[in-house]
Write a protein that holds these residues in place. Structure first.
Motif, PDB file in Angstrom:
ATOM      1  N   THR A  57       0.810  -1.212   0.000  1.00 17.54           N
ATOM      2  CA  THR A  57       0.000   0.000   0.000  1.00 17.54           C
ATOM      3  C   THR A  57       0.849   1.269   0.000  1.00 17.54           C
ATOM      4  OG1 THR A  57      -0.137  -0.051   2.428  1.00 17.54           O
ATOM      5  CG2 THR A  57      -1.876  -1.172   1.196  1.00 17.54           C
ATOM      6  N   ARG A  58       2.135   1.150   0.298  1.00 22.31           N
ATOM      7  CA  ARG A  58       3.012   2.322   0.335  1.00 22.31           C
ATOM      8  C   ARG A  58       3.695   2.588  -0.993  1.00 22.31           C
ATOM      9  NH1 ARG A  58       6.115  -0.476   5.220  1.00 22.31           N
ATOM     10  NH2 ARG A  58       5.884  -2.108   3.646  1.00 22.31           N
ATOM     11  N   CYS A  59       3.486   1.697  -1.972  1.00 25.60           N
ATOM     12  CA  CYS A  59       4.193   1.815  -3.249  1.00 25.60           C
ATOM     13  C   CYS A  59       3.215   2.133  -4.375  1.00 25.60           C
ATOM     14  CB  CYS A  59       4.950   0.527  -3.574  1.00 25.60           C
ATOM     15  SG  CYS A  59       6.187   0.080  -2.353  1.00 25.60           S
ATOM     16  N   GLY A  60       3.749   2.692  -5.437  1.00 28.58           N
ATOM     17  CA  GLY A  60       2.966   2.950  -6.627  1.00 28.58           C
ATOM     18  C   GLY A  60       3.335   1.992  -7.740  1.00 28.58           C
ATOM     19  N   ASP A  61       2.797   2.226  -8.931  1.00 27.78           N
ATOM     20  CA  ASP A  61       3.075   1.425 -10.126  1.00 27.78           C
ATOM     21  C   ASP A  61       2.858  -0.063  -9.865  1.00 27.78           C
ATOM     22  OD1 ASP A  61       3.735   0.756 -12.697  1.00 27.78           O
ATOM     23  OD2 ASP A  61       5.903   0.779 -12.341  1.00 27.78           O
ATOM     24  N   GLN A  62       1.638  -0.411  -9.476  1.00 26.56           N
ATOM     25  CA  GLN A  62       1.308  -1.821  -9.249  1.00 26.56           C
ATOM     26  C   GLN A  62       0.081  -2.253 -10.037  1.00 26.56           C
ATOM     27  OE1 GLN A  62       2.278  -2.889  -4.761  1.00 26.56           O
ATOM     28  NE2 GLN A  62       1.184  -0.944  -4.821  1.00 26.56           N
ATOM     29  N   GLY A  63      -0.426  -1.389 -10.912  1.00 29.12           N
ATOM     30  CA  GLY A  63      -1.681  -1.676 -11.577  1.00 29.12           C
ATOM     31  C   GLY A  63      -1.574  -2.032 -13.036  1.00 29.12           C
ATOM     32  N   ARG A  64      -0.354  -2.191 -13.578  1.00 31.25           N
ATOM     33  CA  ARG A  64      -0.182  -2.549 -14.984  1.00 31.25           C
ATOM     34  C   ARG A  64       0.352  -3.964 -15.098  1.00 31.25           C
ATOM     35  NH1 ARG A  64       3.655  -0.533 -17.523  1.00 31.25           N
ATOM     36  NH2 ARG A  64       4.928  -0.046 -15.691  1.00 31.25           N
ATOM     37  N   PHE A  65       0.193  -4.532 -16.286  1.00 33.38           N
ATOM     38  CA  PHE A  65       0.734  -5.867 -16.499  1.00 33.38           C
ATOM     39  C   PHE A  65       2.244  -5.879 -16.336  1.00 33.38           C
ATOM     40  CE2 PHE A  65       2.704  -8.900 -19.467  1.00 33.38           C
ATOM     41  CZ  PHE A  65       2.249 -10.076 -18.907  1.00 33.38           C
ATOM     42  N   GLN A  66       2.912  -4.823 -16.787  1.00 39.85           N
ATOM     43  CA  GLN A  66       4.369  -4.762 -16.708  1.00 39.85           C
ATOM     44  C   GLN A  66       4.870  -4.221 -15.380  1.00 39.85           C
ATOM     45  OE1 GLN A  66       6.582  -5.944 -18.622  1.00 39.85           O
ATOM     46  NE2 GLN A  66       5.381  -6.539 -20.413  1.00 39.85           N
ATOM     47  N   SER A  67       3.987  -4.025 -14.406  1.00 37.01           N
ATOM     48  CA  SER A  67       4.422  -3.540 -13.097  1.00 37.01           C
ATOM     49  C   SER A  67       5.370  -4.537 -12.439  1.00 37.01           C
ATOM     50  CB  SER A  67       3.208  -3.297 -12.191  1.00 37.01           C
ATOM     51  OG  SER A  67       2.375  -2.285 -12.712  1.00 37.01           O
ATOM     52  N   PRO A  68       6.380  -4.041 -11.747  1.00 39.21           N
ATOM     53  CA  PRO A  68       7.374  -4.948 -11.144  1.00 39.21           C
ATOM     54  C   PRO A  68       6.906  -5.526  -9.816  1.00 39.21           C
ATOM     55  CG  PRO A  68       7.991  -2.683 -10.731  1.00 39.21           C
ATOM     56  CD  PRO A  68       6.747  -2.624 -11.573  1.00 39.21           C
ATOM     57  N   ASN A  69       5.788  -6.232  -9.839  1.00 36.68           N
ATOM     58  CA  ASN A  69       5.261  -6.816  -8.598  1.00 36.68           C
ATOM     59  C   ASN A  69       4.942  -8.294  -8.750  1.00 36.68           C
ATOM     60  OD1 ASN A  69       3.028  -6.472 -10.270  1.00 36.68           O
ATOM     61  ND2 ASN A  69       1.642  -5.960  -8.585  1.00 36.68           N
ATOM     62  N   VAL A  70       5.554  -8.965  -9.737  1.00 39.81           N
ATOM     63  CA  VAL A  70       5.381 -10.411  -9.885  1.00 39.81           C
ATOM     64  C   VAL A  70       6.308 -11.097  -8.890  1.00 39.81           C
ATOM     65  CG1 VAL A  70       5.561 -12.394 -11.415  1.00 39.81           C
ATOM     66  CG2 VAL A  70       4.761 -10.203 -12.311  1.00 39.81           C
ATOM     67  N   LEU A  71       5.730 -11.719  -7.877  1.00 37.86           N
ATOM     68  CA  LEU A  71       6.558 -12.411  -6.888  1.00 37.86           C
ATOM     69  C   LEU A  71       7.065 -13.735  -7.437  1.00 37.86           C
ATOM     70  CD1 LEU A  71       7.625 -12.405  -3.965  1.00 37.86           C
ATOM     71  CD2 LEU A  71       5.555 -13.652  -3.313  1.00 37.86           C
ATOM     72  N   LEU A  72       6.198 -14.456  -8.144  1.00 37.11           N
ATOM     73  CA  LEU A  72       6.603 -15.738  -8.707  1.00 37.11           C
ATOM     74  C   LEU A  72       5.639 -16.137  -9.807  1.00 37.11           C
ATOM     75  CD1 LEU A  72       4.629 -18.334  -7.533  1.00 37.11           C
ATOM     76  CD2 LEU A  72       5.651 -17.488  -5.426  1.00 37.11           C
TER      77      LEU A  72
END
Length: 807
Positions: free
Chosen positions: A195-210
């Motif tokens: 919740t403290r970070c941005g750029d998590q709503g696109r397919f290419q967002s760097p939030n893929v854990l695995l």
């Protein structure tokens, strides 16, 4: 006082509870006492409906208690979340209206936020974070005014994350962490949010854990669970037979890429399903949950039973086979004098076998083995009953009993023959042939007829496997050629070319060799089309190339091939005849860690069905079932303890209160039921319900030849048919008509995909119809249905969203 479960009378132990209460009153180990008294077997036997919560207008797909246990969140097909108060369930509940455009499959309350932040995941590929204003508390003293439900409106702000490319099946939070949450999707990825970070709503967002990949393709994810005792461990229920355990300390969030496919810490699967990924079996885990202690995982399987696994300690020291063999050897070596009680159970078991009551025979033989675990007669009798009952996984347990009997007495021909038959039933052909050769060498003057029958059966199965393999190659070649002809500019072997082109098509740039599922998802437009063109499942076809050992990241499958191929040459089973035959229970760490099987419920109508440990002492396991009941089992013995009438149709969800002896259940109905211990004991005939459920499961999802339909229709159509079995009778009519013509599976698949009639008369008189399309067919004068016709029956268009009619 006693209760009857599985025709075996079990005493309810009041004394232990009284002692625990006394210890609590005297202040001795209050935490330990509270843990043991959370939800005991005695309490489970007295569970009764405490309250029915009405308010939703659709199936309630997911339930979640908050960390304190004073709020229960429910998510539904009506795309709303309701927060119910507990124990004062009469207070006005809080309604959270989400921005989802399809059914909600996951809900969690972020801890340490005063119940002010709720996470949801849904069929529209979206993950949403809802922030309630002022905790969304209703006015003081507000009560529900009617049974239909009145609500306190909760003003909230919603943030949507459009980073997944398929249905979001579950979301998860971490204890005492108010900032982070995770989502699992059928696109094969787990995404991590902060919740403290941005750029998590696109397919290419760097939030893929695995990402999870099986044999040359991504694996859809069905469930997610975080270990509360070890918050760095993550269990993922996958769309293949494996439950994968990951260590999040070894993972880091990144943008979608080939490096996102992480190596799991453990891959868990029962031995009979361990082989299923290469055979494309229909069994997969719909839910996996850690125990309260964090040392076990329970998983319920679509088209199979529920299983618990031990995830701690030395993997070589775990496994049912090792435990049972060690116990038998120890007792035999000690020369313990057997009790004559086991002979009574043997007689009952033999009588049940004569009456063809194989389930009753297994129960009686098992009761005898509890008094005399070294009886080879009981072990062989139960193995024979397993082979004739033939419920899911029975053949594997027949192998286990045969191996236990042979460890006590290697010169038992019946045990050797039953083991070979069980291995053949499990399609371990090399091991089966080696077992047959062992019989021929060990008993040269006996059982020659059985040996020849087994060799003939193994040879026939090998030929059938080879034919099926050739048909699959032909189907893939035909599919590849058809795709290349129908998709302009499709590059040979590479599928979609550059990542930018794939992104424009709505597919992952690391998905190669797969065209867009445009036949259904082509209806998407605007923001929906930007998110992806695959409605259900990431891949529409299997990989064009036949998977090889080097293609697979599945180390357990490689280990299985090494196990079967050890000291053999082909399927003749030749090799060192003095070398002992390896056990299927030693295929991998995953099979060795299997602790118990829970048989009773039925799981194939939905793929959100849950299983979980109950209570802080992990004494019980609860599973949802297609017959509308919740089945509660003894975690250690696997014995059914209680069934709860939770739903009129299908019971999917069961969640235990974090500290009290209270269960929340839901299913296809629009209500939520709360259960707590009452004063009376239930005496339902559990054994009868178990038999009915296994008959239902045997007649359910396994009737169709998966090799025919998997490449002939889009994956989302096949999945919808699997999840909505009331379409099966009409589809079975279509299949039986086609098969009756004598044509091969390849011809059937081609005709299905092209919309032509297989009967050769061209008038469509013999064509079956799906669902309401049967009204159009009338006396058979209409044109044959195409795949597009089938899809139009399964899906409807609502605005910019294509929605499954039956979801």
């Amino acid at each position: 006082m006693t209760i009857t479960t599985n025709n075996v009378s079990s005493p309810l132990r009041y004394g232990s509870n009284v002692k625990l209460v006394a210890q609590r009153e005297f202040g001795r180990s209050p935490e330990e006492v509270a843990r043991k008294l959370h939800l005991t077997r005695d309490m489970a036997a007295r569970l009764a409906v405490e309250d029915v919560l009405m308010g939703h207008h659709g199936c309630v797909n997911r339930l979640a208690w908050n960390q304190e246990g004073d709020r229960l969140a429910s998510a539904s097909d009506d795309r709303n979340v309701i927060l119910w108060h507990y124990p004062d369930s009469g207070r006005l509940p809080v309604l959270v209206e989400t921005d989802h455009q399809a059914n909600i499959f996951g809900v969690r309350v972020l801890p340490e936020t005063g119940d002010g932040m709720i996470v949801t995941g849904a069929m529209d590929f979206l993950v949403q974070l809802h922030t309630l204003d002022a905790r969304g508390a209703p006015p003081c003293g507000g009560r529900r005014r009617s049974a239909s439900g009145s609500f306190a409106s909760a003003p909230c702000s919603t943030k949507s994350f459009a980073c997944h490319r398929s249905r979001v099946k579950d979301v998860e939070v971490q204890p005492h962490n108010p900032h982070m949450f995770w989502s699992a999707s059928e696109d094969g990825t787990v995404r991590q949010f902060d919740t403290r970070c941005g750029d998590q709503g696109r397919f290419q967002s760097p939030n893929v854990l695995l990402g999870v990949r099986g044999r040359s393709r991504k694996v859809p994810l069905k469930g997610l669970s975080l270990n509360k005792s070890r918050p760095y461990q993550l269990a993922v229920a996958c769309g293949d037979p494996f439950v994968r355990i990951f260590d999040m300390r070894k993972l880091s969030a990144r943008a979608p890429c080939e490096d996102m496919f992480a190596q799991p810490l453990l891959q868990l699967a029962p031995p009979h399903l361990h082989r299923a990924s290469s055979l494309q079996a229909a069994c997969y885990a719909t839910c996996a949950k850690f125990s309260s202690r964090g040392d076990k995982v329970v998983a319920t399987y679509h088209g199979d039973h529920a299983y618990s696994f031990d995830i701690t300690g030395d993997p070589a020291s775990y496994g049912t086979s090792f435990v049972q063999h060690s116990a038998c050897a120890a007792l035999a070596g000690a020369g313990a004098r057997p009790s004559r009680e086991w002979e009574r159970w043997k007689f009952k078991g033999n009588t049940a076998m004569f009456e063809k009551d194989f389930h009753g025979a297994i129960l009686n033989y098992s009761a005898g083995l509890r008094t005399e675990p070294t009886s080879t007669a009981l072990l062989i009798g139960r193995a024979s009953a397993y082979m004739q009952r033939q419920w899911a996984g029975d053949a594997a347990y027949a192998v286990l009993d045969c191996e236990a009997a042979m460890s006590l007495n290697p010169d038992l021909p019946r045990a050797h023959i039953l083991r070979a038959q069980a291995l053949l039933s499990l399609r371990h052909l090399r091991l089966a042939m080696r077992a047959v050769n062992t019989i021929a060498a060990k008993f040269p003057e006996q059982h020659q007829e059985e040996v020849e029958k087994l060799r003939s059966s193994i040879s026939d199965e090998e030929k059938a496997r080879k034919t099926l393999h050739e048909q699959r190659i032909a189907m893939r070649s035909h599919t590849r050629q058809r795709r290349m002809r129908s998709t302009p500019g499709l590059q040979h072997e590479s599928g979609l070319g550059t990542g930018a082109e794939a992104e424009a098509e709505g597919l992952s740039p690391f998905t190669s060799g797969h065209a867009s599922a445009s036949s259904v998802a082509g209806h998407l437009n605007g923001e929906e089309a930007a998110r992806g063109s695959v409605l259900m499942g990431l891949d529409t076809d299997e990989s064009d190339a036949e998977p090889t050992e080097s293609d697979s990241d599945d180390a357990d499958m490689v280990g299985e091939r090494e196990l079967e191929g050890a000291s053999t040459s082909g399927c003749d089973g030749s090799g060192n005849k003095d070398e002992p035959l390896p056990s299927i229970w030693e295929l991998s760490q995953g099979t060795r860690r299997l602790m118990m099987r829970y048989v009773g419920h039925c799981n194939f109508q939905t793929d959100i069905k849950e299983a979980s440990f109950l209570g802080q002492n992990d004494e019980l396991v609860a599973c949802g079932s297609d017959d509308g009941r919740i089945y509660i089992f003894d975690a250690e013995s696997g014995e059914p303890v209680r069934v709860l009438e939770a739903d009129e149709d299908v019971a999917n969800c069961v969640q235990c209160h974090p500290t009290l002896a209270v269960l929340a259940t839901s299913g296809i109905e629009s209500s939520v039921k709360l259960w707590s211990p009452g004063s009376t004991y239930d005496r339902t005939d559990v054994s009868r319900l178990v038999r009915l459920n296994q008959a239902r499961m045997r007649d359910g999802p396994q009737w169709y030849p998966r090799g025919v339909f998997h490449t002939a229709m889009q994956t989302h159509v096949l999945q919808t048919l699997t999840e909505n079995p009331y379409l099966i009778p009409e589809l079975r009519s279509l299949l039986s008509t086609q098969v009756g013509t004598g044509r091969s599976g390849l011809d059937i698949a081609r005709n299905l995909s092209s919309g032509r009639s297989s009967t050769g008369n061209g008038d469509g008189a013999e064509q079956g119809r799906l669902s309401s399309a049967s009204d159009r067919s009338g006396d058979g004068g209409g044109p044959p249905m195409t795949i597009e016709d089938i899809q139009s029956e399964l899906f409807e268009e609502e605005g910019s969203v294509v929605r499954c009619r039956m979801s």
